[in-house]
Design an enzyme around this catalytic site. Structure first.
Site, mmCIF file in Angstrom:
data_model
loop_
_atom_site.group_PDB
_atom_site.id
_atom_site.type_symbol
_atom_site.label_atom_id
_atom_site.label_comp_id
_atom_site.label_asym_id
_atom_site.label_seq_id
_atom_site.Cartn_x
_atom_site.Cartn_y
_atom_site.Cartn_z
ATOM 1 N N HIS A 65 0.857 -1.185 0.000
ATOM 2 C CA HIS A 65 0.000 0.000 0.000
ATOM 3 C C HIS A 65 0.890 1.230 0.000
ATOM 4 C CE1 HIS A 65 -3.061 2.911 1.332
ATOM 5 N NE2 HIS A 65 -3.939 2.031 0.892
ATOM 6 N N ASP B 49 -8.084 -4.614 0.005
ATOM 7 C CA ASP B 49 -8.615 -5.136 -1.257
ATOM 8 C C ASP B 49 -8.427 -6.641 -1.394
ATOM 9 O OD1 ASP B 49 -9.291 -2.518 -2.315
ATOM 10 O OD2 ASP B 49 -7.143 -2.191 -2.470
#
Length: 452
Positions: free
Chosen positions: A316, A374
């Site tokens: 991320h 996700d």
């Protein structure tokens, strides 16, 4: 910020020395309630004649905000000071909406009043049904979302004057309430099924499921386990500081654009596969891997710089630790699959095995590539029955409250200015103008003509 606080924050400074001119310049340092200190470079150009160069704004604070705090190295995410795990454990989505908009968790009475306000705004103007019919049946639901949300200002122009505090709040309430209706209608339209209207006796997440999956010919009962999972999904996606879509909303809003146009701009930004489309990419990746036995080979491929394959759902921009939202999604995924009797889902098996191997791999440990939100959210949505084209729509539904809270905060900020980033110019210097019959044909056009 008061004059005293401003002086206190600027007590510390750094000195910038210009070797060419021999001059030195003081750069004040600001300190927020949490997080790193910040160099105040607002007067940098005026004092030095120089700009700061920061592609992607990864080292630049574009605003001051009290909504969301992230510490990516420690894996911390807080909304208005509350840890995200506490919010997903003890609150529902409507409570979090109230928190983001108003700064505090609601009392029982405050929550009841807020729910009533949101319920009153869930319906869409009936003429918007005709607007849907202008889209092709195979149009992507996100394309429909951008168009319909942008068109809301043509139907609700009594809440576009952001200088009026009442109109500001009405616009926020309308967007939060209507976005779920808009998203579910986009899905129904793609199927050719009749639109389903919301009910006042259902919660926010229950209404979303009801409007999406029910049909007039059958009785539809919302599964409480699935409704709870959707509530957690929306809470986890409600806000995430100054990401690409939120920054887009703020930038659009800084020009004085109406709130519906600003949120439509945010939806367009979210649509990008590097942002809101990542959970869809995870599903496609797991399907490409195919089986647990193939995982070692795909991990090897992901580490090869010359191989285009990448492990989606790992790493991320902000988190250099385990994404705190991923922990909640992982537990929720097991509950949903058990409830739907899909515990043997092959994609979940691949996901769990992939996570286990990746977290032991020296490459992923060194690069700090941990699973993000996700990684599991796509599995949950697929198990519930949403097509992959709806994944980003659901992300947008949850994120709308964050966008509206950030937009509202920006409008009410006395330091608010129209966004105007600078650039490092790399183009031509001053050139002499040539009339058209003296110019040479460029090779790119010769190539284009040859392709006809």
């Amino acid at each position: 910020m008061s004059d005293y606080e401003d002086k206190k924050n600027k007590a510390k400074s750094y000195t910038l020395f210009n070797n060419e001119s021999g001059q030195s310049f003081e750069i004040p340092v600001l300190k927020g309630t949490d997080g790193p200190e910040v160099l105040d470079i607002r007067s940098l150009y005026k004092d030095t004649g120089m700009f700061a160069y920061d592609p992607g704004y990864t080292s630049t604070a574009s605003c001051s905000s009290s909504i969301t705090y992230i510490d990516g190295h420690k894996g911390i995410l807080r909304h208005r000071g509350y840890n995200i795990k506490d919010l997903t454990t003890h609150s529902d989505f409507i409570e979090v909406c109230y928190l983001l908009l108003h700064g505090d968790l609601p009392s029982i009475i405050d929550k009841q009043k807020f729910e009533k306000v949101i319920n009153n705004h869930k319906m869409l103007h009936e003429q918007l049904v005709n607007f849907y019919r202008g889209f092709r049946r195979d149009a992507h639901p996100m394309a429909i979302m951008v168009g319909v949300v942008g068109a809301l200002s043509a139907f609700y122009n009594d809440s576009t004057d952001f200088a009026n505090i009442n109109q500001r709040m009405i616009a926020c309430h309308r967007l939060i309430a209507k976005i779920a209706t808009i998203g579910s209608m986009a899905y129904k339209y793609s199927l050719g099924q009749p639109f389903v209207y919301p009910k006042d006796n259902l919660s926010y997440s229950e209404n979303l499921l009801y409007m999406t999956f029910s049909v007039p010919t059958k009785e539809y009962k919302v599964n409480p386990v699935i409704a709870e999972a959707m509530d957690k999904f929306f809470i986890l996606h409600a806000d995430h500081e100054q990401n690409a879509s939120t920054s887009t909303v703020r930038l659009a809003g800084s020009s004085g654009a109406n709130p519906f146009a600003c949120i439509a701009a945010g939806i367009a930004s979210l649509w990008g596969p590097a942002h809101g489309g990542a959970n869809e990419a995870v599903i496609l990746m797991l399907q490409e891997i195919g089986s647990v036995e193939n995982i070692p080979n795909f991990i090897k491929k992901s580490k090869d710089k010359n191989d285009p394959f990448r492990l989606m759902g790992f790493g991320h921009r902000v988190y250099k630790n385990y994404d705190p939202r991923a922990e909640v999604m992982k537990v929720t995924a097991h509950k949903v699959l058990k409830e739907l009797e899909k515990s043997e889902d092959p994609l979940l098996k691949i996901a769990l095995a992939l996570e286990k191997l990746a977290l032991k791999d020296e490459y992923f440990i060194e690069k700090k590539l941990y699973p993000n939100v996700d990684f599991y959210s796509g599995i949950i949505l697929k198990a519930i029955g949403f097509p992959t084209s709806m994944f980003t729509v659901l992300f947008a539904i949850g994120r709308t409250v964050g966008w509206t809270a950030q937009w509202k905060e920006m409008i009410e900020d006395p330091v608010n200015k129209i966004g105007r980033p600078r650039q490092l110019y790399n183009g031509s210097n001053s050139r002499n103008y040539e009339i058209i019959n003296k110019r040479e044909t460029k090779s790119i056009f010769q190539w284009l003509w040859s392709k006809k």
